[in-house]
Design an enzyme around this catalytic site. Structure first.
Site, PDB file in Angstrom:
ATOM      1  N   GLU A 168      10.553  11.552  11.733  1.00  0.00           N
ATOM      2  CA  GLU A 168      10.227  12.528  12.380  1.00  0.00           C
ATOM      3  C   GLU A 168       8.162  12.049  12.916  1.00  0.00           C
ATOM      4  O   GLU A 168       7.815  12.326  13.188  1.00  0.00           O
ATOM      5  CB  GLU A 168       9.388  13.684  11.192  1.00  0.00           C
ATOM      6  CG  GLU A 168      10.689  14.179  10.308  1.00  0.00           C
ATOM      7  CD  GLU A 168      11.801  13.924   9.693  1.00  0.00           C
ATOM      8  OE1 GLU A 168      11.434  12.460   9.142  1.00  0.00           O
ATOM      9  OE2 GLU A 168      12.728  14.468   9.177  1.00  0.00           O
TER      10      GLU A 168
ATOM     11  N   GLY B   7      -6.048   2.399  14.629  1.00  0.00           N
ATOM     12  CA  GLY B   7      -6.171   1.857  13.327  1.00  0.00           C
ATOM     13  C   GLY B   7      -5.687   2.201  11.765  1.00  0.00           C
ATOM     14  O   GLY B   7      -5.441   1.333  11.685  1.00  0.00           O
ATOM     15  N   PRO B   8      -4.990   3.464  12.577  1.00  0.00           N
ATOM     16  CA  PRO B   8      -4.326   3.769  11.586  1.00  0.00           C
ATOM     17  C   PRO B   8      -2.927   3.206  11.161  1.00  0.00           C
ATOM     18  O   PRO B   8      -2.351   3.144  12.733  1.00  0.00           O
ATOM     19  CB  PRO B   8      -3.672   5.132  10.914  1.00  0.00           C
ATOM     20  CG  PRO B   8      -4.860   5.757  11.787  1.00  0.00           C
ATOM     21  CD  PRO B   8      -5.612   4.905  12.649  1.00  0.00           C
TER      22      PRO B   8
ATOM     23  N   HIS C  90     -13.800  -6.916  12.155  1.00  0.00           N
ATOM     24  CA  HIS C  90     -12.717  -7.202  11.635  1.00  0.00           C
ATOM     25  C   HIS C  90     -12.759  -8.828  12.840  1.00  0.00           C
ATOM     26  O   HIS C  90     -12.693  -8.509  13.862  1.00  0.00           O
ATOM     27  CB  HIS C  90     -11.989  -6.554  11.496  1.00  0.00           C
ATOM     28  CG  HIS C  90     -12.059  -5.494  10.298  1.00  0.00           C
ATOM     29  ND1 HIS C  90     -12.464  -4.727  10.839  1.00  0.00           N
ATOM     30  CD2 HIS C  90     -11.434  -5.425   9.472  1.00  0.00           C
ATOM     31  CE1 HIS C  90     -11.981  -3.453  10.144  1.00  0.00           C
ATOM     32  NE2 HIS C  90     -11.449  -4.434   9.317  1.00  0.00           N
TER      33      HIS C  90
ATOM     34  N   HIS D 156      12.021  22.941   0.855  1.00  0.00           N
ATOM     35  CA  HIS D 156      11.583  23.407   1.785  1.00  0.00           C
ATOM     36  C   HIS D 156      10.941  24.169   2.711  1.00  0.00           C
ATOM     37  O   HIS D 156      10.924  24.611   3.898  1.00  0.00           O
ATOM     38  CB  HIS D 156      13.920  23.189   2.382  1.00  0.00           C
ATOM     39  CG  HIS D 156      14.694  21.861   2.453  1.00  0.00           C
ATOM     40  ND1 HIS D 156      14.369  21.362   1.675  1.00  0.00           N
ATOM     41  CD2 HIS D 156      15.562  22.316   3.782  1.00  0.00           C
ATOM     42  CE1 HIS D 156      15.759  20.629   2.469  1.00  0.00           C
ATOM     43  NE2 HIS D 156      15.773  20.577   3.597  1.00  0.00           N
TER      44      HIS D 156
ATOM     45  N   HIS E  46     -11.131 -11.372   7.305  1.00  0.00           N
ATOM     46  CA  HIS E  46      -9.957 -10.595   7.918  1.00  0.00           C
ATOM     47  C   HIS E  46     -10.939  -9.409   8.403  1.00  0.00           C
ATOM     48  O   HIS E  46     -11.064  -9.247   9.790  1.00  0.00           O
ATOM     49  CB  HIS E  46      -9.262 -10.130   6.990  1.00  0.00           C
ATOM     50  CG  HIS E  46      -8.965  -8.499   7.736  1.00  0.00           C
ATOM     51  ND1 HIS E  46      -8.194  -8.015   7.916  1.00  0.00           N
ATOM     52  CD2 HIS E  46      -9.597  -6.701   6.690  1.00  0.00           C
ATOM     53  CE1 HIS E  46      -7.444  -6.307   8.405  1.00  0.00           C
ATOM     54  NE2 HIS E  46      -8.525  -6.784   7.836  1.00  0.00           N
TER      55      HIS E  46
HETATM   56  C1  TPP Z   1      -1.961   3.202   7.416  1.00  0.00           C
HETATM   57  C2  TPP Z   1      -3.631   2.059   7.619  1.00  0.00           C
HETATM   58  N1  TPP Z   1      -3.044   2.110   5.785  1.00  0.00           N
HETATM   59  C3  TPP Z   1      -4.373   0.939   5.961  1.00  0.00           C
HETATM   60  C4  TPP Z   1      -5.536   0.028   6.918  1.00  0.00           C
HETATM   61  C5  TPP Z   1      -6.845  -0.545   6.255  1.00  0.00           C
HETATM   62  N2  TPP Z   1      -6.261  -1.909   6.884  1.00  0.00           N
HETATM   63  C6  TPP Z   1      -6.219  -2.338   7.794  1.00  0.00           C
HETATM   64  S1  TPP Z   1      -6.162  -3.348   8.330  1.00  0.00           S
HETATM   65  C7  TPP Z   1      -5.611  -4.228   6.331  1.00  0.00           C
HETATM   66  C8  TPP Z   1      -4.615  -5.057   6.915  1.00  0.00           C
HETATM   67  C9  TPP Z   1      -4.119  -5.213   7.809  1.00  0.00           C
HETATM   68  O1  TPP Z   1      -3.441  -7.419   7.474  1.00  0.00           O
HETATM   69  P1  TPP Z   1      -3.079  -7.360   9.240  1.00  0.00           P
HETATM   70  O2  TPP Z   1      -2.617  -6.749  10.486  1.00  0.00           O
HETATM   71  O3  TPP Z   1      -2.077  -9.038   8.445  1.00  0.00           O
HETATM   72  O4  TPP Z   1      -4.244  -7.154   9.674  1.00  0.00           O
HETATM   73  P2  TPP Z   1      -5.170  -9.238   9.436  1.00  0.00           P
HETATM   74  O5  TPP Z   1      -5.308  -9.614   7.785  1.00  0.00           O
HETATM   75  O6  TPP Z   1      -4.715 -10.384   9.835  1.00  0.00           O
HETATM   76  O7  TPP Z   1      -5.850  -8.534  10.706  1.00  0.00           O
HETATM   77  C10 TPP Z   1      -5.473  -2.710   5.904  1.00  0.00           C
HETATM   78  C11 TPP Z   1      -4.723  -2.519   4.543  1.00  0.00           C
HETATM   79  C12 TPP Z   1      -4.805   1.063   7.367  1.00  0.00           C
HETATM   80  N3  TPP Z   1      -5.421   0.403   8.902  1.00  0.00           N
HETATM   81  N4  TPP Z   1      -4.017   1.999   7.756  1.00  0.00           N
END
Ligand code: TPP
Length: 661
Positions: A408, A117-118, A28, A470, A259
């Site tokens: 949570e 990452g998440p 990225h 539950h 991106h």
């Molecule tokens: C929980 C989660 N869902 C989806 C993704 C996949 N993902 C990685 S980056 C991204 C878009 C993020 O956009 P932004 O924060 O604006 O990043 P930029 O394009 O500015 O680098 C997604 C959907 C992830 N990493 N984590």
């Protein structure tokens, strides 16, 4: 006007990033290109860190919540002189075993503070780090603990629900030491963010009780001024940085095409031209690298000064500070556990394991000031707060218990942040079924190998009338599928104590302690100094060397197995009962031990009021697993166990059928 030295420093990040992504043909580039200027201001003027000792406890924390931009972090660590990342590592970006993995992966002493990452997780970790800082500051004084936690987060982080939970909690607690930079580039993967979001960020953050500033994210002076202002704020801080994703790329800047894919050789060359970068891939001219290294070296002096302050503290303070930071339990911990064990054995109480857990906590909390508990608004049900719990309140961090509210997911992410900070052992409670609301962070506790303790009460249909919404069914087997996680399900007061002891001693594995709502009988027959739960499973009833049937159960169902054992005995069927409070620890025992516990030549039946998935590995192809094959129902507990045939009579019938008797 941008100072040329400053521009060169930022461009060094940009080119290391785009060249590494280009070489890997994966990654990225957009974020490092867009946030290079903000990062340069932060690292050059404000961040207190020492690349020669990345673990220095009073360093400022830097969390890249938008972990997909990992090359920004790796570039910064390399440039400022961390040993953990060499230019070779950067050239091996995204290759097998490279520290420069696709997304930042936490490694102690590397400068990578957390696994991200998440999206959204880093934000919650940072809230945990900031809480940990405040709590430790209260305990040890601001001369020893007085750092900031900085975060880079993007549109994606703020779209995730966990960001709301975490930011709201941070605002409530008035975490003034938290400074979050929003990479406000209005682009995510699918395109411009106006496809998906119309939030008014200023109003959003102000309503949380945060301070909000907005700057041009490519203007050194504006960025610097905003940080300076944040340093004196009495609220958490959001600095919205208006940036251009892929800054410097003639054809891809400002577009989602920058991106998440290599720019392409041709475009990389065009960026070189546009930013007037004359150097080859991975070549950073001496003057620029020296300038970056000087920035890193400043930290040595800062740490030296801190060491002088630390060395002047009393032996008692130094010892205690080092103990908690190095994750060591106090010397008298063993004795306290043994004394409590004896007490529990003498009392032989028939109580819910959630109540046993409260008694354990009552016994150990005063010896373990580093234990910071909490619950997601279920304190009274999880029994996580005890008479020794003192509530952490907004702006007042003298305490050991956090009311997380109904959050949570944030609770789990915050606990990860506290564990990463060091000096704190976090535990937090909710119902086992609400694992579903915090699992993404729990998975990261396991992935990072953190000592985080999850107290999940109401662990089966045994919770009764609250009904199937539950009642956890698949949750235990779901948890057992996660690597590096111990799932404990104790059967009585002694096992509950033993499981807590194991959770507290396990430095690199998080623990789940699943607890019953309902009363459980005391089953331990002999007092053992040894922690029997540490074996994962052990025999609790046996009256012959050659049992015809081995009954294996966990937690609340051990009593059903024992009842069945007695009934089988009455009809001359030799049985044995194994309590299995922790499958993961049992799986680690020797082959001999395992065969000794689960009799090869007997038939095997498992009993657990949960999905039977996974039990086949113990009962074998000819065995039987008694458990739940459907969702539960709303009814009193007794009716439920009968309705679902989770009874000792049924175990006896199954045994007879299997033995052909
Ligand atoms: C929980 C989660 N869902 C989806 C993704 C996949 N993902 C990685 S980056 C991204 C878009 C993020 O956009 P932004 O924060 O604006 O990043 P930029 O394009 O500015 O680098 C997604 C959907 C992830 N990493 N984590």
């Amino acid at each position: 006007m941008v100072n040329p030295i400053f521009k060169d420093l930022a461009n060094a990040i940009r080119f290391l990033s785009i060249d590494a992504v280009q070489k890997a043909n994966s990654g990225h580039p957009g974020l490092p290109m867009g946030m290079a200027d903000v990062a340069t201001v932060l690292f050059k003027y404000y961040l207190r860190f020492n690349p020669k000792n990345p673990s220095w406890i009073n360093r400022d924390r830097f969390v890249l919540s938008a972990g997909h931009g990992s090359m920004l972090l790796y570039s910064l660590l390399y440039l400022t002189g961390y040993k953990s990342i060499s230019i070779k590592d950067i050239q091996n970006f995204r290759k097998l075993n490279s520290i420069c993995a696709g997304h930042p992966e936490y490694e102690e002493n590397s400068g990578i503070e957390t696994t991200t990452g998440p999206l959204g997780q880093g934000l919650s970790n940072a809230v945990g780090m900031a809480i940990a800082e405040e709590v430790m500051k209260k305990k040890f004084g601001s001369s020893l603990v007085n750092h900031k936690t900085y975060v880079f987060a993007g549109d994606g982080d703020f779209m995730e629900g966990i960001s709301h939970e975490s930011m709201s909690l941070a605002g409530h607690l008035k975490l003034k030491n938290l400074i979050v930079f929003f990479d406000n580039n209005k682009i995510s993967i699918d395109g411009p963010t106006n496809l998906t979001i119309s939030d008014n960020y200023k109003k959003r953050f102000e309503s949380y009780g945060w301070s909000f500033q907005e700057v041009n994210g490519h203007n050194e002076k504006e960025i610097s001024k905003a940080i300076k202002k944040s340093l004196n704020s009495n609220k958490p801080n959001l600095i919205s940085c208006k940036t251009i994703i892929g800054y410097g790329s003639p054809n891809k800047a400002g577009k989602s095409s920058s991106h998440g894919a290599a720019l392409g050789e041709e475009e990389v060359n065009l960026v070189r031209k546009k930013l007037k970068w004359k150097y080859k891939p991975f070549e950073i001219p001496k003057e620029i690298i020296n300038e970056w290294r000087k920035i890193g070296e400043k930290g040595m002096l800062i740490e030296k000064k801190w060491n002088n302050v630390f060395n002047k503290k009393s032996k008692k303070i130094k010892d205690e500070f080092s103990r908690v930071v190095n994750n060591k339990l106090p010397k008298d911990f063993e004795k306290i556990v043994q004394d409590q064990k004896e007490k529990f054995f003498n009392l032989k109480q028939n109580i819910a394991s959630r109540q046993s857990s409260a008694f354990v906590l009552e016994g150990i909390t005063q010896t373990l000031p580093e234990l910071i508990g909490g619950s997601a608004d279920l304190s009274g049900s999880n029994n996580t707060n005890t008479k020794h719990s003192a509530i952490i309140k907004p702006s007042n961090f003298k305490g050991n218990y956090i009311h997380y509210g109904v959050r949570e997911h944030a609770m789990a992410g915050v606990m990860n942040g506290m564990a990463l900070h060091k000096g704190i052992i976090p535990y937090g409670g909710t119902f086992l079924v609400f694992l579903d609301y915090c699992k993404p962070s729990l998975r990261l506790s396991a992935l990072m190998g953190l000592k985080v303790i999850y107290i999940f009460s109401h662990d089966s249909i045994g919770l009764g009338e609250d009904g199937p919404t539950h009642q956890p069914i698949e949750h235990l087997s779901h948890l057992r599928a996660i690597p590096n996680l111990n799932i404990f399900r104790p059967a009585d007061t002694i096992e509950t104590l033993e499981c807590w002891e194991l959770a507290l001693k396990n430095s690199n594995t998080p623990s789940v302690i699943a607890l019953s709502r309902q009363k459980l009988p005391f089953i331990t027959e002999t007092l053992s100094k040894k922690n029997m739960s540490s074996l994962g499973a052990y025999v609790v009833r046996k009256n012959t060397t050659n049992p015809e049937v081995t009954l294996i159960a966990s937690g609340s169902e051990v009593q059903i197995a024992i009842e069945a054992f007695n009934k089988l005995n009455d009809i001359n069927i030799n049985a044995k009962v194994v309590s299995m409070p922790c499958q993961e620890l049992f799986d680690k025992q020797s082959k001999e031990y395992k065969e000794n516990i689960i009799e090869k030549n007997s038939i095997k039946i498992s009993v657990e009021a949960s999905s039977t998935h996974g039990w086949e590995k113990y009962v074998g192809p000819k065995g039987f697993s008694l458990g739940m094959k459907s969702f539960g129902k709303s009814a009193p507990i007794k009716d439920l166990y009968e309705h679902f045939n989770l009874t000792s009579n049924n175990v006896v019938e199954i045994t007879k059928r299997m033995l052909g008797k």
